[in-house]
Design a protein around this motif. Structure first.
Motif, short mmCIF file in Angstrom:
data_model
loop_
_atom_site.label_atom_id
_atom_site.label_comp_id
_atom_site.label_asym_id
_atom_site.label_seq_id
_atom_site.Cartn_x
_atom_site.Cartn_y
_atom_site.Cartn_z
N GLN A 62 0.86 -1.19 0.00
CA GLN A 62 0.00 0.00 0.00
C GLN A 62 0.89 1.23 0.00
O GLN A 62 1.80 1.34 0.82
CB GLN A 62 -0.91 0.02 1.23
N ARG A 64 1.97 4.90 0.78
CA ARG A 64 1.72 5.80 1.89
C ARG A 64 1.69 7.25 1.42
O ARG A 64 2.20 7.59 0.36
CB ARG A 64 2.82 5.66 2.96
N GLY A 65 1.06 8.08 2.23
CA GLY A 65 1.09 9.53 2.01
C GLY A 65 0.17 10.03 0.92
O GLY A 65 0.35 11.15 0.44
N CYS A 66 -0.80 9.23 0.51
CA CYS A 66 -1.73 9.64 -0.55
C CYS A 66 -3.03 10.16 0.07
O CYS A 66 -3.48 9.69 1.10
CB CYS A 66 -2.05 8.48 -1.49
N GLN A 67 -3.62 11.14 -0.58
CA GLN A 67 -4.94 11.64 -0.20
C GLN A 67 -5.85 11.66 -1.42
O GLN A 67 -5.57 12.35 -2.39
CB GLN A 67 -4.83 13.06 0.38
N PRO A 68 -6.95 10.88 -1.40
CA PRO A 68 -7.33 9.95 -0.33
C PRO A 68 -6.37 8.77 -0.25
O PRO A 68 -5.60 8.53 -1.18
CB PRO A 68 -8.72 9.51 -0.77
N PRO A 69 -6.40 8.00 0.85
CA PRO A 69 -5.46 6.89 1.01
C PRO A 69 -5.56 5.90 -0.14
O PRO A 69 -6.64 5.57 -0.62
CB PRO A 69 -5.91 6.26 2.33
N ASP A 120 0.73 1.95 -9.01
CA ASP A 120 -0.25 3.03 -9.11
C ASP A 120 -1.09 2.97 -10.38
O ASP A 120 -1.82 3.91 -10.69
CB ASP A 120 0.47 4.39 -9.07
#
Length: 325
Positions: A62, A64-69, A120
């Motif tokens: 997974q 990390r640090g993405c918005q949204p997760p 991604d």
């Protein structure tokens, strides 16, 4: 006459648990649904093993640090057995590497690599990544043997290369530099058991040592040759420490050298009778022997046994190769 005392706990009321739900035994003894959570060196990914409905563990990552997760993505799809014993990230976060038997039950372990550049892509579709076997020789095994610890070293200044113990058996090891991109495997430290003349020298020297001890009733104890079962690098990843095992008396010797091409000399020797098996380990990956070199290269801290019934963490001066302090 007798004196009875009551502890404070004796006066405490015991809660009535007769109506409380019980934890079913199958759940209590069940295998974990997720384990071995890891965070990548640069902090980009989380990774873990998760169990499918079939009961097989596979690897998930997974970002990390993405918005949204970002959603978790499955990156391996093994069906017959768990995907690996252990896994780790390359130092640049580009590759997930795991240790697995190519053929179940062979006790030959290879490193497999999954490149994470496509994590991604379209999140609505399954992530179909191909794992690459980094060990080209099918007869080679690496990293994990019958005894000792896991011998894999990642170098921050060379993120696309790793150092790993390699061999054709599961006890005596070389050290190889493995390129994660080209799969090129170059031996950088060689064990005497890697060549036929080294094996012959080891066998004859061991037999000579045993024979002399027998004929002299232990009065003469000539040194027996040792074969390396464990390597230890300094902070610059130069291999200046090693643990050798001897066939004559099944003892162990910690050896050091001043530099990467220096002459090996014994630091400490422990006989089989005095050897704590926690150091060597009773199975692959369970050993906890250590040699930690200081930054200035003048001392080494060794997890060993120096008298008594327990192990100790002892500092030795390298120059004298003498007693710990």
């Amino acid at each position: 006459f007798s004196l009875h005392t009551r502890s404070p706990a004796h006066n405490m009321s015991v809660p009535d648990t007769r109506g409380a739900p019980h934890l079913p035994l199958p759940i209590l003894f069940a295998k974990p649904q997720r384990d071995q959570l890891r965070i990548s060196p640069c902090g980009k990914f989380l990774a873990w093993r998760a169990r499918e409905e079939s009961g097989v563990l596979n690897l998930w990552v997974q970002r990390r640090g993405c918005q949204p997760p970002a959603p978790p993505r499955q990156v391996t799809y093994e069906q017959d057995r768990d995907v690996c014993l252990l896994f780790f990230f390359s130092m640049d976060d580009q590759t997930l590497i795991y240790l697995r038997e190519p053929c179940h039950g062979s006790e030959l372990y290879h490193l497999f690599a999954v490149d994470l550049g496509l994590v991604d892509q379209d999140e609505t579709q399954p992530l179909l990544l191909t794992a690459r076997d980094l060990i080209v020789d099918p007869k080679m095994t690496c990293a994990l043997g019958f005894v000792g610890g896991v011998q894999i070293w990642c170098m921050p200044d060379r993120p696309r290369q790793i150092l790993v113990a390699t061999g054709t058996g599961s006890l005596f090891w070389d050290v190889s530099l493995l390129n994660l991109d080209t799969q090129e495997c170059t031996v950088v430290e060689r064990n005497i058991m890697s060549t036929w003349y080294g094996k012959l020298w080891f066998l004859l020297g061991s037999l000579w040592s045993v024979a002399v001890r027998k004929f002299t009733c232990g009065w003469l104890k000539p040194a027996a040759p040792g074969a390396t079962i464990w390597w230890f690098p300094d902070p610059q990843f130069q291999f200046r420490g090693r643990l050798d095992a001897t066939l004559a008396d099944l003892g162990a010797t910690w050896n050091v050298r001043d530099g990467p091409r220096g002459k090996w000399r014994p630091l400490q020797r422990v006989s089989f009778d005095d050897l704590n098996m926690q150091l060597i380990g009773s199975s692959g990956g369970s050993g906890n022997a250590r040699m930690d070199f200081s930054d200035d290269g003048l001392t080494v801290d060794v997890h060993t046994r120096v008298g008594g019934d327990t192990t100790q963490y002892v500092r030795f001066p390298i120059a004298s190769g003498g007693q710990g302090g």
